[in-house]
Design a protein around this motif. Sequence first.
Motif, PDB file in Angstrom:
ATOM      1  N   ALA A  18      37.770  52.651  33.683  1.00 57.69           N
ATOM      2  CA  ALA A  18      38.268  51.921  33.503  1.00 57.69           C
ATOM      3  C   ALA A  18      37.093  50.633  33.474  1.00 57.69           C
ATOM      4  O   ALA A  18      37.270  50.242  32.908  1.00 57.69           O
ATOM      5  N   ARG A  19      36.093  50.471  33.822  1.00 56.45           N
ATOM      6  CA  ARG A  19      34.595  50.407  33.188  1.00 56.45           C
ATOM      7  C   ARG A  19      35.009  49.876  31.867  1.00 56.45           C
ATOM      8  O   ARG A  19      34.465  49.120  31.299  1.00 56.45           O
ATOM      9  N   ALA A  20      34.818  51.313  31.785  1.00 53.24           N
ATOM     10  CA  ALA A  20      34.445  51.174  30.289  1.00 53.24           C
ATOM     11  C   ALA A  20      35.690  51.077  28.661  1.00 53.24           C
ATOM     12  O   ALA A  20      35.664  50.407  28.475  1.00 53.24           O
ATOM     13  N   PHE A  21      37.062  51.286  29.712  1.00 53.56           N
ATOM     14  CA  PHE A  21      38.315  50.889  29.360  1.00 53.56           C
ATOM     15  C   PHE A  21      37.867  49.297  28.784  1.00 53.56           C
ATOM     16  O   PHE A  21      38.116  48.480  27.775  1.00 53.56           O
ATOM     17  N   TYR A  22      37.810  48.586  30.029  1.00 56.60           N
ATOM     18  CA  TYR A  22      37.637  47.450  29.834  1.00 56.60           C
ATOM     19  C   TYR A  22      36.801  46.798  29.405  1.00 56.60           C
ATOM     20  O   TYR A  22      37.021  45.701  28.658  1.00 56.60           O
ATOM     21  N   CYS A  23      35.659  46.923  29.111  1.00 59.72           N
ATOM     22  CA  CYS A  23      34.171  46.438  28.689  1.00 59.72           C
ATOM     23  C   CYS A  23      34.069  46.981  27.448  1.00 59.72           C
ATOM     24  O   CYS A  23      34.114  45.890  26.585  1.00 59.72           O
ATOM     25  N   GLU A  24      34.156  48.308  27.288  1.00 57.79           N
ATOM     26  CA  GLU A  24      34.067  48.588  25.426  1.00 57.79           C
ATOM     27  C   GLU A  24      35.724  48.374  24.856  1.00 57.79           C
ATOM     28  O   GLU A  24      35.641  48.180  24.115  1.00 57.79           O
ATOM     29  N   GLY A  25      36.659  49.242  25.320  1.00 63.02           N
ATOM     30  CA  GLY A  25      37.656  48.972  24.741  1.00 63.02           C
ATOM     31  C   GLY A  25      38.856  47.640  24.740  1.00 63.02           C
ATOM     32  O   GLY A  25      39.067  47.243  23.300  1.00 63.02           O
ATOM     33  N   LEU A  26      38.973  47.187  25.988  1.00 63.58           N
ATOM     34  CA  LEU A  26      38.941  45.562  25.486  1.00 63.58           C
ATOM     35  C   LEU A  26      37.548  44.295  25.324  1.00 63.58           C
ATOM     36  O   LEU A  26      38.470  43.681  24.881  1.00 63.58           O
ATOM     37  N   GLY A  27      36.728  45.209  25.574  1.00 62.81           N
ATOM     38  CA  GLY A  27      35.418  44.254  25.087  1.00 62.81           C
ATOM     39  C   GLY A  27      35.452  42.290  25.795  1.00 62.81           C
ATOM     40  O   GLY A  27      34.849  41.778  25.940  1.00 62.81           O
ATOM     41  N   TRP A  28      35.566  43.570  27.542  1.00 59.98           N
ATOM     42  CA  TRP A  28      35.601  42.311  28.495  1.00 59.98           C
ATOM     43  C   TRP A  28      34.287  41.812  29.291  1.00 59.98           C
ATOM     44  O   TRP A  28      33.572  42.483  28.751  1.00 59.98           O
ATOM     45  N   THR A  29      33.630  41.103  29.833  1.00 55.44           N
ATOM     46  CA  THR A  29      32.514  41.073  30.628  1.00 55.44           C
ATOM     47  C   THR A  29      32.824  40.650  32.068  1.00 55.44           C
ATOM     48  O   THR A  29      33.842  40.133  32.045  1.00 55.44           O
ATOM     49  N   ALA A  30      32.454  41.578  32.723  1.00 56.19           N
ATOM     50  CA  ALA A  30      32.859  41.518  34.292  1.00 56.19           C
ATOM     51  C   ALA A  30      31.720  40.291  34.952  1.00 56.19           C
ATOM     52  O   ALA A  30      31.097  40.019  34.618  1.00 56.19           O
ATOM     53  N   LEU A  31      32.625  39.498  35.651  1.00 51.17           N
ATOM     54  CA  LEU A  31      32.305  38.761  36.733  1.00 51.17           C
ATOM     55  C   LEU A  31      31.432  38.998  37.722  1.00 51.17           C
ATOM     56  O   LEU A  31      30.060  38.236  38.078  1.00 51.17           O
ATOM     57  N   LEU A  32      31.395  40.464  38.456  1.00 52.56           N
ATOM     58  CA  LEU A  32      30.866  40.732  39.189  1.00 52.56           C
ATOM     59  C   LEU A  32      30.925  42.334  39.603  1.00 52.56           C
ATOM     60  O   LEU A  32      32.301  42.826  38.833  1.00 52.56           O
ATOM     61  N   GLU A  37      32.182  50.470  43.735  1.00 50.49           N
ATOM     62  CA  GLU A  37      33.438  49.608  44.478  1.00 50.49           C
ATOM     63  C   GLU A  37      34.420  49.003  43.779  1.00 50.49           C
ATOM     64  O   GLU A  37      35.266  49.336  43.908  1.00 50.49           O
ATOM     65  N   ILE A  38      34.160  48.045  43.203  1.00 47.89           N
ATOM     66  CA  ILE A  38      34.728  47.266  42.664  1.00 47.89           C
ATOM     67  C   ILE A  38      34.153  46.438  41.484  1.00 47.89           C
ATOM     68  O   ILE A  38      32.934  45.956  40.908  1.00 47.89           O
ATOM     69  N   VAL A  39      35.327  46.079  40.333  1.00 46.78           N
ATOM     70  CA  VAL A  39      34.663  45.508  38.958  1.00 46.78           C
ATOM     71  C   VAL A  39      35.461  44.455  38.945  1.00 46.78           C
ATOM     72  O   VAL A  39      36.804  44.715  39.242  1.00 46.78           O
ATOM     73  N   PHE A  40      35.242  43.034  39.017  1.00 44.72           N
ATOM     74  CA  PHE A  40      35.884  41.969  38.570  1.00 44.72           C
ATOM     75  C   PHE A  40      35.583  41.259  37.728  1.00 44.72           C
ATOM     76  O   PHE A  40      34.978  41.222  36.763  1.00 44.72           O
ATOM     77  N   PHE A  41      37.363  41.124  36.883  1.00 46.17           N
ATOM     78  CA  PHE A  41      36.362  40.074  35.516  1.00 46.17           C
ATOM     79  C   PHE A  41      38.025  39.092  35.611  1.00 46.17           C
ATOM     80  O   PHE A  41      38.576  39.233  36.167  1.00 46.17           O
ATOM     81  N   GLN A  42      37.302  37.488  35.194  1.00 45.38           N
ATOM     82  CA  GLN A  42      38.251  36.563  35.050  1.00 45.38           C
ATOM     83  C   GLN A  42      38.717  36.101  33.841  1.00 45.38           C
ATOM     84  O   GLN A  42      38.189  36.877  32.719  1.00 45.38           O
ATOM     85  N   VAL A  43      40.100  36.441  34.599  1.00 44.80           N
ATOM     86  CA  VAL A  43      41.100  36.498  33.434  1.00 44.80           C
ATOM     87  C   VAL A  43      41.882  35.477  33.103  1.00 44.80           C
ATOM     88  O   VAL A  43      42.699  35.072  32.535  1.00 44.80           O
ATOM     89  N   GLY A  44      41.709  34.261  33.837  1.00 42.30           N
ATOM     90  CA  GLY A  44      41.693  32.804  33.298  1.00 42.30           C
ATOM     91  C   GLY A  44      41.436  31.988  34.233  1.00 42.30           C
ATOM     92  O   GLY A  44      40.717  32.120  35.100  1.00 42.30           O
ATOM     93  N   PRO A  45      41.670  30.777  33.969  1.00 42.84           N
ATOM     94  CA  PRO A  45      41.210  29.149  34.422  1.00 42.84           C
ATOM     95  C   PRO A  45      41.522  29.719  36.162  1.00 42.84           C
ATOM     96  O   PRO A  45      43.005  29.843  36.763  1.00 42.84           O
ATOM     97  N   GLY A  46      40.754  30.012  37.280  1.00 41.71           N
ATOM     98  CA  GLY A  46      41.067  30.573  38.460  1.00 41.71           C
ATOM     99  C   GLY A  46      42.102  31.580  38.668  1.00 41.71           C
ATOM    100  O   GLY A  46      41.891  32.077  40.259  1.00 41.71           O
ATOM    101  N   MET A  47      41.747  32.550  38.100  1.00 40.84           N
ATOM    102  CA  MET A  47      42.301  34.059  38.657  1.00 40.84           C
ATOM    103  C   MET A  47      41.459  35.250  37.890  1.00 40.84           C
ATOM    104  O   MET A  47      40.291  35.264  36.827  1.00 40.84           O
ATOM    105  N   VAL A  48      41.383  36.209  38.420  1.00 39.43           N
ATOM    106  CA  VAL A  48      40.451  37.225  38.357  1.00 39.43           C
ATOM    107  C   VAL A  48      41.080  39.046  38.745  1.00 39.43           C
ATOM    108  O   VAL A  48      41.948  38.717  40.101  1.00 39.43           O
ATOM    109  N   LEU A  49      40.120  39.107  37.598  1.00 43.75           N
ATOM    110  CA  LEU A  49      41.091  40.971  37.978  1.00 43.75           C
ATOM    111  C   LEU A  49      40.456  42.278  38.433  1.00 43.75           C
ATOM    112  O   LEU A  49      39.021  41.332  37.915  1.00 43.75           O
ATOM    113  N   GLY A  50      40.265  42.975  39.478  1.00 48.22           N
ATOM    114  CA  GLY A  50      39.677  43.139  40.370  1.00 48.22           C
ATOM    115  C   GLY A  50      39.971  44.648  40.241  1.00 48.22           C
ATOM    116  O   GLY A  50      41.317  45.287  40.371  1.00 48.22           O
TER     117      GLY A  50
END
Length: 147
Positions: A18-32, A37-50
């Motif tokens: 999942a991390r590879a898909f979101y980071c490498e495939g979608l080009g996202w940067t992890a917030l934490l 255990e878990i990877v968090f991505f900020q996806v909008g103002p005040g919104m996080v996808l875990g």
Amino acid sequence: MEQRIHFITLSTPDLDAARAFYCEGLGWTALLDVPGEIVFFQVGPGMVLGLFDRAQFVADMRGTTADGELGGLTLSHNVPTPADVDATVRRAVEAGGTLVKSPQIAAFGGYHGHVADPNGVIWEICHNPGWRVDESGQVHLGPVEEG
């Protein structure tokens, strides 16, 4: 309660995929990123996808009826052009996603394709000329009104 969502958490059987898909495939940067255990991505103002490791997710639910399976969910990401739809879908598939629907003209008049992440979550990658966000953050659906 305010009409707002702050976190969307998805249970994943393979956090590394999942991390590879979101980071490498979608080009996202992890917030934490807490390995195993878990990877968090900020996806909008005040919104996080875990993305929460399934075993950790089930343990967190402590015997409730939540089994960690998802169904009937599609997340959508709008891009500026049809060419961006093609490129984003291609990158997502190259990073381990599964092509669900090839990019094509959509019934609503835009252009879209669908790809599933390694968890089976379906992403609609879309160019929708009737969708826009104004300076205040308000979403508008439908044709742009002439002023």
